[in-house]
Enzyme design. Structure first.
Site, short mmCIF file in Angstrom:
data_model
loop_
_atom_site.label_atom_id
_atom_site.label_comp_id
_atom_site.label_asym_id
_atom_site.label_seq_id
_atom_site.Cartn_x
_atom_site.Cartn_y
_atom_site.Cartn_z
N TYR A 15 0.70 -1.24 0.05
CA TYR A 15 -0.35 0.01 0.16
C TYR A 15 0.89 1.22 0.02
O TYR A 15 2.09 1.05 -0.43
CB TYR A 15 -1.04 0.07 1.37
CG TYR A 15 -2.31 0.77 1.24
CD1 TYR A 15 -2.93 0.68 0.43
CD2 TYR A 15 -2.40 1.69 2.51
CE1 TYR A 15 -4.17 1.73 0.48
CE2 TYR A 15 -3.24 2.41 2.51
CZ TYR A 15 -4.32 2.54 1.60
OH TYR A 15 -5.38 3.38 1.62
N LYS B 143 -5.64 -1.53 -2.76
CA LYS B 143 -6.84 -1.41 -1.89
C LYS B 143 -7.60 -2.73 -1.59
O LYS B 143 -8.05 -2.76 -0.31
CB LYS B 143 -7.90 -0.37 -2.37
CG LYS B 143 -7.22 1.04 -2.56
CD LYS B 143 -7.54 2.05 -1.44
CE LYS B 143 -6.84 3.30 -1.58
NZ LYS B 143 -6.94 4.27 -0.49
#
Ligand SMILES: NC(=O)c1ccc[n+]([C@@H]2O[C@H](COP(=O)([O-])OP(=O)(O)OC[C@H]3O[C@@H](n4cnc5c(N)ncnc54)[C@H](O)[C@@H]3O)[C@@H](O)[C@H]2O)c1
Ligand SMILES: O=C(O)C[C@H](O)C(=O)O
Ligand SMILES: [Mn+2]
Length: 586
Positions: free
Chosen positions: A116, A187
């Site tokens: 991420y 995500k």
């Protein structure tokens, strides 16, 4: 005949006579090994190898799951750079999803910055040059009449969570063309690792409407459309076709709109939020996350939200979403809309949002000030600049959503000290290289007084003989729980109340966390993300029921305890299930 279609074209998850869950597969040999949702690589048992035609294709020793995890983690540690680590984990995900999530969960705090933000930013930028293996669904401006037909090519049949981007404003990196797919993938990895959504229930989507980056258009190796972005009615028609096709093929799916630039983000959210259950992560997820952090920070100061004066810098999707959420939070404390609005100042590239400014957009209008709203203000140019806003408004809380590194200057922060000993400063732009101020500087400039959170992870700051933990103010604290809650409720719509419930739940969870850890926290540690998501999901389902949008009858009459147990029970965990040949293959 089962009532529901199989989970995938290649397999189904069933229970045997003893009630034991297993995967019934209709592929074998290499085709099986090349399906990351089925592959166990070296952990296939002797029986599975024999039954599924795997003998001779994998090494003879059967690894335990523990050994696999150890081997994988050791190999991971040999990667030289963070981007290499990202690529290694992505390759693992494309090879064996259960193992990927098992390793990720064991090392979530260490690996979150790799899969991420910030490293995902590098992955976005290098997406074309590093491309290896297909994942997710991509539809381009040329496919407008064929989306439904193309979605049939996706092998899974029961997608519940979609993250879709048009890549027009990826993190603080701007237009990234096709590379935005890496954000949708990242995500959704969090939806599984932190939210408990099964990987075969997720679908990352890249809506390739072109790019306005000439360097990408000129690059023969760039993998997206080599055309300027479509816009206007054509763009709407394209998204209409996408949404319609999704609703047809995946009637239970929720869409998270991600990283749309300010010009389209609000429009897309409003156009579809009543058509298909959907929300915009940057506007609403970020708003909820920021509101929760600000509530916590005010509490740490021994004050209320309504005691603060807020300056939000960057009037894009995130900044306006956050400004709206703050206003909502102030109203919860009893302020009227007007009183709440008067405490929130929004600054963009020309300075304070003011009447007569060029390029004002509809969603910004309620924050626009007139000269007459600013009696006694002193400023040199046509509009007060950031520093002048901080001075005149007597700001006590400053939040950045500009993607402009180093925008907050020492003088800005020192000015805040005139109004409060404990300024709240949240430079929330991602990735780390785009942060508005270094957390370490903020602590130093305020002699340890500032309450700081950043969007990407930063190490604790050592100042004097004190350690200051830097909270990670990221919407990752909201969307996995919000999404899982909405899935569990089979929400017909994601209401504003559900988003607010998620925010309040995050603030409450963090307060409990602070007590448990004996230390004031603005956001919980990443290690508690999974537990937090359960907490949020319960509140979101409850709110969906109250708002009359919960289509899942089974959860409507449950107590909170029962709801929590249901959510825990439905969460996907990275464990191998036994594989058996389906009757069709036999
Ligand atoms: N921490 C989080 O969870 C989180 C969530 C969403 C977005 N963000 C970050 O917020 C940033 C913006 O994202 P977005 O989706 O809103 O993008 P956006 O393109 O919609 O908005 C960016 C805004 O910043 C303004 N801006 C640019 N330079 C400025 C300057 N010097 N002064 C004042 N304003 C300026 C632009 O005019 C625009 O309105 C990104 O860096 C993103 O990573 C963080
Ligand atoms: O992606 C993130 O890390 C948060 C947010 O959605 C962003 O756009 O920066
Ligand atoms: Mn985003």
């Amino acid at each position: 005949m089962p009532k529901t279609p199989p989970v995938s074209r290649y397999y189904d998850v069933l229970r045997d006579e003893q009630g034991v869950r297993f995967i019934s597969v209709n592929v074998s040999g290499l085709s099986l090994l090349q399906n990351p949702l089925l592959n166990k690589t070296t952990a296939f048992t002797a029986e599975e190898r024999q039954e599924l035609g795997l003998e001779g294709l994998i090494p003879p020793h059967v690894s335990t799951f523990e050994d696999q995890k150890t081997r994988t983690y050791m190999r991971y540690q040999r990667c030289g750079t963070d981007l290499e680590k990202h690529e290694y984990l992505r390759a693992l995900q494309d090879r064996n999803e259960v193992l990927f999530y098992a390793v990720l969960e064991d090392h979530l705090e260490e690996m979150l910055p790799i899969i991420y933000t910030p490293t995902v930013g590098e992955a976005v930028k290098t997406y074309s040059s590093n491309y290896r293996y297909p994942r997710g669904f991509t539809v381009s401006a040329h496919d407008i009449g064929r989306v439904e037909e193309m979605l049939e090519n996706v092998s899974v049949n029961d997608v519940r969570m979609i993250v879709a981007t048009d890549s027009s404003a990826i993190l603080g990196l701007g237009d990234q063309g096709f590379g935005g797919m890496a954000i949708s993938i990242g995500k959704l990895s969090l939806y599984t690792a932190a939210g408990g959504v099964g990987p075969d229930k997720t679908l990352p989507v890249e809506l390739d409407v072109g790019t306005n980056r000439q360097d990408l258009i000129d690059d023969p190796l760039y993998l997206g459309l080599h055309e300027k972005r479509m816009s206007g009615p054509e763009y709407d028609e394209f998204l209409d076709a996408f949404v319609e096709a999704v609703a047809y093929r995946y009637p239970k799916a929720i869409i998270q709109w991600e990283d749309f630039s300010r010009g389209t983000a609000f429009h897309v959210l409003e156009r579809f939020r009543k058509v298909i259950p959907s929300f915009n992560d940057d506007i609403q997820g970020t708003g909820a996350m920021a509101l929760a952090g600000l509530m916590r920070a005010s509490r740490i100061k021994g004050e209320h939200l309504a005691d603060q004066v807020f300056v939000v810098v960057g009037a894009g999707a995130a900044g306006i979403g956050v400004a709206m959420a703050i206003r909502q939070g102030l109203q919860l404390e009893g302020l009227t809309f007007e009183e709440a609005n008067a405490r929130v100042f929004v600054v963009d590239r020309y300075g304070l949002l003011m009447e007569g400014q060029p390029d004002l957009e509809v969603q910004q209008l309620s924050f626009v000030r007139r000269k007459s709203d600013l009696p006694g203000w002193q400023y040199a140019g046509e509009y007060p600049n950031l520093h002048e806003v901080i001075v005149n408004a007597r700001a006590t809380a400053l939040l950045g959503f500009t993607g402009v590194p180093g925008l907050f200057k020492r003088a800005d922060i020192e000015t805040m000290l005139a109004s409060t000993a404990r300024p709240i400063v949240f430079p929330l732009s991602n990735p780390s290289s785009h942060v508005e101020a270094q957390p370490e500087d903020l602590i130093r400039w305020t002699d340890g007084g500032a309450i700081v959170a950043s969007g990407s992870p930063f190490p604790d700051v050592q100042y004097g003989d004190q350690r200051y933990p830097i909270g990670q103010g990221n919407n990752a604290f909201i969307f996995p729980g919000l999404g899982f809650g909405a899935i569990t409720a089979r929400a017909r719509e994601i209401t504003d109340n559900m988003i607010l419930a998620a925010a309040l739940s995050l603030a409450e969870f963090t307060a409990q966390c602070s007590v448990r850890h004996g230390q004031d926290q603005v956001y919980p540690p990443i290690s508690e993300l999974r537990e937090l998501s359960v907490h949020i999901a319960v509140r979101v389902v409850r709110q969906a029921i109250l708002d009359g949008v919960c289509a899942e009858r089974k959860v409507r009459n449950l107590t909170d305890e029962q709801l929590e147990a249901t959510i825990r029970d439905r969460a996907w965990l990275p464990n191998y299930l036994p594989l058996r040949q389906s009757a069709r293959l036999k």
